[in-house]
Each structure stands twice: as C-alpha cells, then as structure tokens.
Design an enzyme around this catalytic site. Structure first.
Site, PDB file in Angstrom:
ATOM      1  N   TRP A 247      -0.960  -2.902   8.503  1.00  0.00           N
ATOM      2  CA  TRP A 247      -1.191  -2.452   7.116  1.00  0.00           C
ATOM      3  C   TRP A 247      -1.009  -1.057   6.899  1.00  0.00           C
ATOM      4  CZ3 TRP A 247      -1.929  -6.759   4.495  1.00  0.00           C
ATOM      5  CH2 TRP A 247      -2.388  -8.166   5.270  1.00  0.00           C
TER       6      TRP A 247
ATOM      7  N   ASP B 193       0.231  -6.881  -3.358  1.00  0.00           N
ATOM      8  CA  ASP B 193      -1.005  -6.715  -3.198  1.00  0.00           C
ATOM      9  C   ASP B 193      -1.615  -5.691  -4.273  1.00  0.00           C
ATOM     10  OD1 ASP B 193      -3.776  -6.237  -1.764  1.00  0.00           O
ATOM     11  OD2 ASP B 193      -2.586  -6.903   0.133  1.00  0.00           O
TER      12      ASP B 193
ATOM     13  N   ASP C  53      -2.677  -0.752  12.649  1.00  0.00           N
ATOM     14  CA  ASP C  53      -3.067   0.167  11.730  1.00  0.00           C
ATOM     15  C   ASP C  53      -4.288   0.862  12.217  1.00  0.00           C
ATOM     16  OD1 ASP C  53      -4.419  -2.319  11.112  1.00  0.00           O
ATOM     17  OD2 ASP C  53      -4.983  -1.600   9.050  1.00  0.00           O
TER      18      ASP C  53
ATOM     19  N   GLU D 198      -9.518 -12.535   1.698  1.00  0.00           N
ATOM     20  CA  GLU D 198     -10.547 -11.604   1.043  1.00  0.00           C
ATOM     21  C   GLU D 198     -10.647 -11.968  -0.653  1.00  0.00           C
ATOM     22  OE1 GLU D 198     -10.336  -8.211   4.025  1.00  0.00           O
ATOM     23  OE2 GLU D 198      -8.700  -8.149   2.788  1.00  0.00           O
TER      24      GLU D 198
ATOM     25  N   TRP E  99      -6.789 -14.074  11.586  1.00  0.00           N
ATOM     26  CA  TRP E  99      -6.890 -12.721  11.548  1.00  0.00           C
ATOM     27  C   TRP E  99      -8.282 -12.333  12.051  1.00  0.00           C
ATOM     28  CZ3 TRP E  99      -9.252  -9.091   7.961  1.00  0.00           C
ATOM     29  CH2 TRP E  99      -9.695  -9.656   7.086  1.00  0.00           C
TER      30      TRP E  99
ATOM     31  N   ARG F 166       0.716  -1.098   0.127  1.00  0.00           N
ATOM     32  CA  ARG F 166       0.032  -0.033   0.056  1.00  0.00           C
ATOM     33  C   ARG F 166       0.754   1.193  -0.015  1.00  0.00           C
ATOM     34  NH1 ARG F 166      -3.170  -4.193   2.286  1.00  0.00           N
ATOM     35  NH2 ARG F 166      -4.937  -4.413   0.797  1.00  0.00           N
TER      36      ARG F 166
ATOM     37  N   HIS G 113      -6.387 -10.162  -4.346  1.00  0.00           N
ATOM     38  CA  HIS G 113      -5.533  -9.072  -3.772  1.00  0.00           C
ATOM     39  C   HIS G 113      -4.498  -8.945  -4.886  1.00  0.00           C
ATOM     40  CE1 HIS G 113      -7.418  -7.255  -0.283  1.00  0.00           C
ATOM     41  NE2 HIS G 113      -7.392  -8.322   0.384  1.00  0.00           N
TER      42      HIS G 113
HETATM   43  C1  ACM Z   1      -6.216  -9.158   6.210  1.00  0.00           C
HETATM   44  O1  ACM Z   1      -6.135  -8.269   6.943  1.00  0.00           O
HETATM   45  N1  ACM Z   1      -6.830  -9.006   5.167  1.00  0.00           N
HETATM   46  C2  ACM Z   1      -5.547 -10.305   6.470  1.00  0.00           C
END
Ligand code: ACM
Ligand code: ZN
Length: 554
Positions: free
Chosen positions: A484, A199, A435, A339, A405, A170, A274
């Site tokens: 993150w 990502d 974060d 995700e 997570w 990011r 991702h």
């Molecule tokens: C995550 O926070 N998407 C692993």
C-alpha cells in the site's frame, strides 16, 4: 567415540543446527533440485541462442533474445543447426509431468546450456535462474569473460499464485516504474501482478463511458511536500494537480510486457467502499449529498460508499467492468470489498428499501447482493472475481476467490471458506504487508504506515493454515505481498519497502517447504543485492529479525 568419529558427529550436529545447509549455488527462490557439477560454460558475445519447438517470432523468444542482449551482451542470429557451444531453449514434445505448467530443467556444462520446459513460462523462469548463475554485476561485465558454473537444476513452483500487489491510488507510479516492478517480479518468479487501480485517493484507469473518473477522480490537491499524516484537506477552490492515470494504450502495453514475463495482471476495482474519488466525480452515486473530494490524507473510517439501493450504481459498475475486461486477459477481476463502512446505507432510504424488498437481513447482505450481481456480470464475460476476505461476511458464492488479509480475524474464516468451496489467496497482513516497517522506525530512512514486518518474518510465512486435509489444501492458490502506498511518494520509496522482502516472499511461494532455509537465504542476500544494485533498484540493507522489534511497537 574416537576423536575423528566425534568430530564427524559434531560436524553432523552443526549441519543439523544450521538445519538446512544446501549448496553454494545462489538462486532465489531456492529451486527444487540443484546438483552442482564440475567445470563451467563461458559465454561469448556470439554464443548461439537456439530455439526448438517454439514459435520463433513469438513474444517469449523476443523476450529471451532481448534479455541476452541487455544482460549478457549476447547478440546472435544463430540458426537451429548451430547447436555447438550454444544455449538451447526447447519445449517438450510430450509434457514432462514433473515440470508441470511453469517448471524447467537447466543443464550447464562445458559444451553449452540446455533448457527444457513444457510451456514457455518454464523457459522464462530458466532464463531468470541462468541470469542468477552469472556474476552478480553482469550488467556491467564484458560478456566474453562471463562464466556460468556447471550445474543441473530441476525446478517448479509450490504454488500457482505468486503475487505482488501495488497500490497506485494513494500515489501514482508511471508505466516505466510499473515495468521495472514487473521485471523484478519476473526475476524472482512471481507471476501475478495485483494492480490496485482505484481507491479514495485516486482513480487510475481510463474509462471512456465515465470520463470524469479520470478528469476529476485521478487528481487531488498536492500535499506531497508534507507527511501523509500531516496533510491538510483541500481548501475551497484549490486546484487538484497531483495524480495521474493510465490510458488504455498504456494498460495494454503493461499487460503485454507482463505477459512476456509470465505475469498475469489482475486489475482491482474497489466495490462498494473506498470510493471517494468516484463520488467526487459522480456524486449522484452516493447515498447522501455530502460533498466528496479525492482524499489527500489518512481517511478513516472510510465512509464513502456507493449507494446499494441505486440501480444506476449497478449499471455504472457493470459498464466499468465491460471496459476493464476488454483490457485485461486475466482470468480474474478483483472487486475489493474490504473496509466498506456501511453507516450511510443504514440511513439511506434507497438502500433500506432494497434491503426490505430483497428480504435481506442487514447491510452486510446488501454488500453481498451487490458483489454477487457484479460477479454474475464478470462471469458472463468468462472471468471470475476475487474479493478481500470481508466478502465472506454477508455470504458469498463458492465461485468467488477470497483474498485473506485480516490476520487478526484468524485463518479459521479461511478454513470455513474452503469448506464452503471457495479458493483462497493468502495475504495475511502480519506476514505480507510490505508497507509495514522492516526495521526499527528510529533507524529507517523513510516513514511507513506502522507495523513491524522484518524480512525474517516474511520468510517464516506459511500460506497453508494448520488443520487442512490434502484436498482442502488444494484450495489455497498461493500467497502474495501487498504494498500500500500511502507513505510511498516515489518509486524509490516503493523499491525500498519491496526489496529485499519480496525475495523472501518468492521463496515462500515458489520453493518446496522442505527446501526453505533462513540461514541459506541470508547467505544468498548479499549477491542478490549486488545484482539488484546493478539493475538500478533501491533496497533496504537491513536483515530485520523478528527479535529486533522495538518494545514500544509491541
Ligand atoms: C486492505 O488492506 N484494506 C485489504
Ligand atoms: Zn444508499
């Protein structure tokens, strides 16, 4: 009760109320056993450093020597016979079972300092403890005036996995910052650096066979002058100038730097979602012919997904893995798995054909099929995979390690995974996502993604879910703080979110549960912050409490 008895009684109650008063030695993470002694040892610029039973030309000794030179101003060429008033590092001839792989014993008295460990890792950790026994501003102090209090310490970690994750997709952080990150990890005895290298917002690792991953996938249009949430998508023809990647030489440099600090670097290559940045570089790996770009803004739901029905995708992934395993000596490759929105798979003829041919029940099973294929490839290279907890959804082999997570799913999925034979690393977002805001957003100097995770809550994290037997508990490898970087534009932003919450995490994963003491930890923070300042780190000055959560954030 007589008056004196009464006072003693109340003093005892106070002690109990504090719950855990321990010692006046300021070390984070709190060691297993600390015995203050009387007196002290004074360091001089020529204090001999003595090494016993250890390869003197190896990376650990060079790290220790360099550390003494940088932090203590001690330079020396002592020989092994010069043990008078020396600092002696020795490896045991016969392993001391108490100290295990990473533990150490440290004894400081008037006559010198002796350090003993079974493995070099223990010597590295004793060094960090020794540094924390020295004055907090030692980097600016004349070494001839440095005194170390006399003490006997026995110490070893509670968990083998003590992780810190950094998202460099990011926002990209250069090698100098990564090294600084590794230094602070080592200072607090963390040993796994989870490097989130790929990502939607940027691919960060040189892959020779697929050069467009870095030529195209590492760069996006520059929106660094606006809030992440306000960024507008790229305009037609707008140049992609913002980003970066690590060359293979740089990765080797980071891996070697980490290894000297007993840190294993675990690369993460996200599969199968991702992946906008991969599809921007190699659109042929998508299910559709939608034009993908390296994303510049919040990207939700993250629909980009590698086609699960295209054999070239599996070939690509395996060839990427081939180059990745060459760079990282780590026992693990993290393959993501989180995700992955499977809408494209539902309408893609190739994906549907694969599902039919393999008699899979649904798209979740197609993801599992992909992950298993990659796992077999990774295992053929002598390594294992880690995946985010979604890899459990379509079934997973017991050899995969699961990184939990999603707090909201509940840790019963973890208990189930353990009973299935999977090892688990605990990073529940409710306790481990650095974060998130650490204080009321109205008072914070920088924007964060949301959430509320004050340092007190990080400290309260217990990695072992309730209800496990001792045998099952052994499947919990440890815990990790995740960072993150959507809202972290600079390394100073990173440090601010990391520190001092990483210190709380270090105590969670290193210290015996019975030694943890929030009140004592809070007492230790000011000196730790002074040390971090002297080392040039940015940190938050707030000691955020759970009860401080603003009502509008509940
Ligand atoms: C995550 O926070 N998407 C692993
Ligand atoms: Zn497809």
């Amino acid at each position: 009760m007589k008056h004196t008895q009464k006072s003693l009684f109340y003093a005892g109650l106070l002690f109990l109320a504090a719950g855990c008063a321990q010692n006046n030695i300021n070390i984070v993470p709190e060691p297993v056993q600390v015995k203050p002694l009387s007196g002290h040892f004074t360091l001089a610029g020529n204090t001999p450093l003595v090494f016993q039973n250890i390869e003197e030309t190896g990376p650990t000794v060079s790290y220790i020597r360099e550390y003494f030179s940088t932090h203590f101003g001690v330079e020396n060429n002592a020989t092994n016979d010069n043990t008078e008033k020396a600092i002696t590092f020795s490896l045991t001839e016969t392993a001391d079972p108490t100290l295990q792989e990473e533990g150490y014993e440290l004894l400081v008295n008037e006559n010198g300092i002796t350090i003993k460990a079974n493995k070099e890792a223990g010597l590295v950790y004793a060094l960090q403890t020794l540094y924390q026994l020295a004055p907090a501003d030692i980097t600016r102090t004349n070494p001839s005036t440095v005194t170390i209090p006399a003490v006997a310490i026995t110490d070893y970690p509670r968990f083998e996995w003590r992780g810190s994750h950094l998202d460099v997709s990011r926002h990209f952080f250069d090698v100098d910052y990564v090294k600084k990150h590794l230094d602070v990890m080592a200072l607090y005895k963390l040993n796994k650096f989870h490097w989130h290298l790929t990502d939607d917002h940027g691919w960060r690792i040189q892959i020779d066979k697929y050069p467009k991953l870095t030529e195209i996938g590492a760069w996006r249009v520059d929106r660094s002058n606006v809030s992440w949430k306000e960024a507008k998508p790229p305009k037609e023809g707008e140049p992609a100038t913002y980003g970066g990647f690590y060359t293979k030489a740089q990765i080797r440099e980071v891996v070697a730097y980490a290894a000297q600090r007993n840190i294993e670097v675990i690369p993460e290559i996200e599969i199968p979602g991702h992946c906008s940045e991969i599809l921007a570089a190699y659109p042929e790996f998508a299910c559709d012919d939608h034009p993908y770009v390296v994303e510049v803004r919040p990207y939700w739901p993250p629909k980009a997904i590698l086609c699960g029905g295209n054999d070239d995708v599996m070939k690509f992934l395996k060839e990427v893995i081939d180059e990745v395993v060459e760079l990282f000596p780590s026992a693990y490759i993290h393959v993501g798995g989180d995700e992955a929105v499977k809408d494209n798979w539902k309408t893609c003829p190739k994906c549907q054909q694969r599902i039919k041919k393999l008699k899979l029940k649904n798209e979740e099973e197609l993801q599992s099929w992909m992950i298993r294929g990659i796992e077999q490839h990774v295992m053929s290279k002598g390594k294992k995979i880690i995946g985010w907890d979604e890899i459990l959804e379509g079934g997973v082999t017991p050899s995969a390690t699961v990184m939990y997570w999603r707090s909201w799913v509940g840790d019963s999925v973890i208990v189930k995974a353990i009973r299935h034979g999977n090892h688990v690393i605990m990073t529940p977002n409710a306790y481990c996502y650095l974060d998130y805001y650490q204080a009321d957003p109205k008072t914070e100097p920088q924007e964060a993604i949301g959430g509320f995770l004050p340092i007190e809550k990080v400290y309260a994290f217990e990695p072992v879910p309730a209800g496990l037997t001792n045998e099952e508990t052994a499947f919990i490898k440890g815990g990790q703080a995740n960072l993150w970087s959507e809202f972290l534009y600079t390394s100073k932003n990173v440090e601010y979110m990391l520190l001092p919450r990483l210190l709380a995490m270090s105590e969670v994963v290193w210290s015996p549960k019975e030694n943890k003491c929030w009140e004592h930890f809070v007492e230790k923070l000011p000196a730790q912050k002074k040390r971090l300042s002297a080392l040039g780190y940015t940190y938050s000055d707030k000691v955020g409490l759970i009860k401080d959560q603003p009502a509008d954030m509940e």
